[in-house]
Design a protein around this motif. Sequence first.
Motif, PDB file in Angstrom:
ATOM      1  N   UNK A  10     -12.561   4.025  -3.799  1.00 59.89           N
ATOM      2  CA  UNK A  10     -11.247   3.409  -3.929  1.00 59.89           C
ATOM      3  C   UNK A  10     -10.695   3.690  -5.318  1.00 59.89           C
ATOM      4  N   UNK A  11      -9.506   4.264  -5.366  1.00 61.23           N
ATOM      5  CA  UNK A  11      -8.824   4.502  -6.632  1.00 61.23           C
ATOM      6  C   UNK A  11      -8.071   3.217  -6.994  1.00 61.23           C
ATOM      7  N   UNK A  12      -8.689   2.382  -7.831  1.00 62.83           N
ATOM      8  CA  UNK A  12      -8.129   1.074  -8.173  1.00 62.83           C
ATOM      9  C   UNK A  12      -6.768   1.203  -8.841  1.00 62.83           C
ATOM     10  N   UNK A  13      -6.677   2.099  -9.829  1.00 56.79           N
ATOM     11  CA  UNK A  13      -5.419   2.231 -10.574  1.00 56.79           C
ATOM     12  C   UNK A  13      -4.286   2.716  -9.670  1.00 56.79           C
ATOM     13  N   UNK A  14      -4.595   3.660  -8.776  1.00 51.42           N
ATOM     14  CA  UNK A  14      -3.578   4.154  -7.833  1.00 51.42           C
ATOM     15  C   UNK A  14      -3.140   3.037  -6.892  1.00 51.42           C
ATOM     16  N   UNK A  15      -4.088   2.235  -6.436  1.00 52.18           N
ATOM     17  CA  UNK A  15      -3.779   1.122  -5.536  1.00 52.18           C
ATOM     18  C   UNK A  15      -2.882   0.100  -6.219  1.00 52.18           C
ATOM     19  N   UNK A  16      -3.196  -0.220  -7.472  1.00 50.14           N
ATOM     20  CA  UNK A  16      -2.369  -1.177  -8.228  1.00 50.14           C
ATOM     21  C   UNK A  16      -0.961  -0.639  -8.445  1.00 50.14           C
ATOM     22  N   UNK A  17      -0.885   0.673  -8.730  1.00 47.80           N
ATOM     23  CA  UNK A  17       0.421   1.296  -8.949  1.00 47.80           C
ATOM     24  C   UNK A  17       1.268   1.217  -7.685  1.00 47.80           C
ATOM     25  N   UNK A  18       0.652   1.518  -6.535  1.00 46.84           N
ATOM     26  CA  UNK A  18       1.384   1.493  -5.256  1.00 46.84           C
ATOM     27  C   UNK A  18       1.888   0.094  -4.920  1.00 46.84           C
ATOM     28  N   UNK A  19       0.999  -0.892  -4.993  1.00 46.91           N
ATOM     29  CA  UNK A  19       1.381  -2.251  -4.617  1.00 46.91           C
ATOM     30  C   UNK A  19       2.415  -2.810  -5.586  1.00 46.91           C
ATOM     31  N   UNK A  20       2.335  -2.387  -6.857  1.00 47.19           N
ATOM     32  CA  UNK A  20       3.313  -2.828  -7.855  1.00 47.19           C
ATOM     33  C   UNK A  20       4.700  -2.297  -7.536  1.00 47.19           C
ATOM     34  N   UNK A  21       4.765  -1.020  -7.107  1.00 47.70           N
ATOM     35  CA  UNK A  21       6.061  -0.420  -6.762  1.00 47.70           C
ATOM     36  C   UNK A  21       6.620  -0.982  -5.457  1.00 47.70           C
ATOM     37  N   UNK A  22       5.730  -1.248  -4.496  1.00 44.58           N
ATOM     38  CA  UNK A  22       6.179  -1.734  -3.194  1.00 44.58           C
ATOM     39  C   UNK A  22       6.552  -3.216  -3.209  1.00 44.58           C
ATOM     40  N   UNK A  23       5.843  -3.982  -4.039  1.00 47.34           N
ATOM     41  CA  UNK A  23       6.054  -5.432  -4.040  1.00 47.34           C
ATOM     42  C   UNK A  23       6.699  -5.952  -5.323  1.00 47.34           C
ATOM     43  N   UNK A  24       6.883  -5.059  -6.305  1.00 48.76           N
ATOM     44  CA  UNK A  24       7.492  -5.492  -7.568  1.00 48.76           C
ATOM     45  C   UNK A  24       6.517  -6.179  -8.494  1.00 48.76           C
ATOM     46  N   UNK A  25       5.233  -5.971  -8.291  1.00 54.27           N
ATOM     47  CA  UNK A  25       4.217  -6.582  -9.155  1.00 54.27           C
ATOM     48  C   UNK A  25       2.879  -6.624  -8.444  1.00 54.27           C
ATOM     49  N   UNK A  26       1.828  -6.933  -9.210  1.00 50.20           N
ATOM     50  CA  UNK A  26       0.474  -6.997  -8.661  1.00 50.20           C
ATOM     51  C   UNK A  26      -0.069  -8.406  -8.837  1.00 50.20           C
ATOM     52  N   UNK A  27      -0.499  -9.021  -7.731  1.00 55.69           N
ATOM     53  CA  UNK A  27      -1.141 -10.331  -7.797  1.00 55.69           C
ATOM     54  C   UNK A  27      -2.641 -10.094  -7.910  1.00 55.69           C
ATOM     55  N   UNK A  28      -3.237 -10.516  -9.036  1.00 60.00           N
ATOM     56  CA  UNK A  28      -4.653 -10.271  -9.254  1.00 60.00           C
ATOM     57  C   UNK A  28      -5.546 -11.297  -8.577  1.00 60.00           C
TER      58      UNK A  28
END
Length: 230
Positions: A10-28
């Motif tokens: 799993x590419x963690x950084x890529x996943x965070x980048x995608x969810x941030x762009x799609x949802x406007x932020x990352x919930x940790x």
Amino acid sequence: MKSIKDIIYLDIEKSKSLISQLKGGVINEISKVFEEENTLEGELGLDIKIVKIGGKEFDTERTIKTEKVELFHEMINEIESQLKEVDSLSDLNELYKEFENDIETFFKLLPNLNYIKATGWANFEDYERFKNIYTNFNEIQRLIFHSVIIDNPEIVEIRKQLNDAKKNAKTNTNRNAVSKELAKITSLEKRFDIQLESLTGISLQDEDYIERMKIFLDTFSPNRLNFRLL
């Protein structure tokens, strides 16, 4: 969670980048609050809130507990859901069924897909991992097969001379002396490899070739990942 996943990579950084762009932020993480209430008879003398139940006095004690849930697998489910919503996720298996009788069209479509989902037997090629293994290939062989010939008198002598030369190279402050020790180290390492190959039958790779391969991969395949669906 919609499904249980056994994650190999799993590419963690890529996943965070995608969810941030799609949802406007990352919930940790998500915090869950639980409240528990214990009731004790009043004669215990606890100075807590007093309530009357059926004419009898009771003390009540409230405990609030907080549970923090770190989001990890759920992030993957969320990415999948969001990509579907924006029509950017293609199911490779379904697409193949659709064009099973027209394989040429199927292959022409592939480069135009944004993100894919696939199910079945697959092969995953991590070029960075391959480069790391290949770069250390000779050293791994030396480590493994040295134990087989550790008591060989000539090997023992070479190792002793190598240790002395490395110690002198670290402690000596004279540049010329250090250069001589480094040249000696190179010569002793070659002698060690020759003996290792002769006594164990292994075949060490040429160090210059390994370095050229590393340069090639760094130039043409940096951080490259291949996914092959069989």
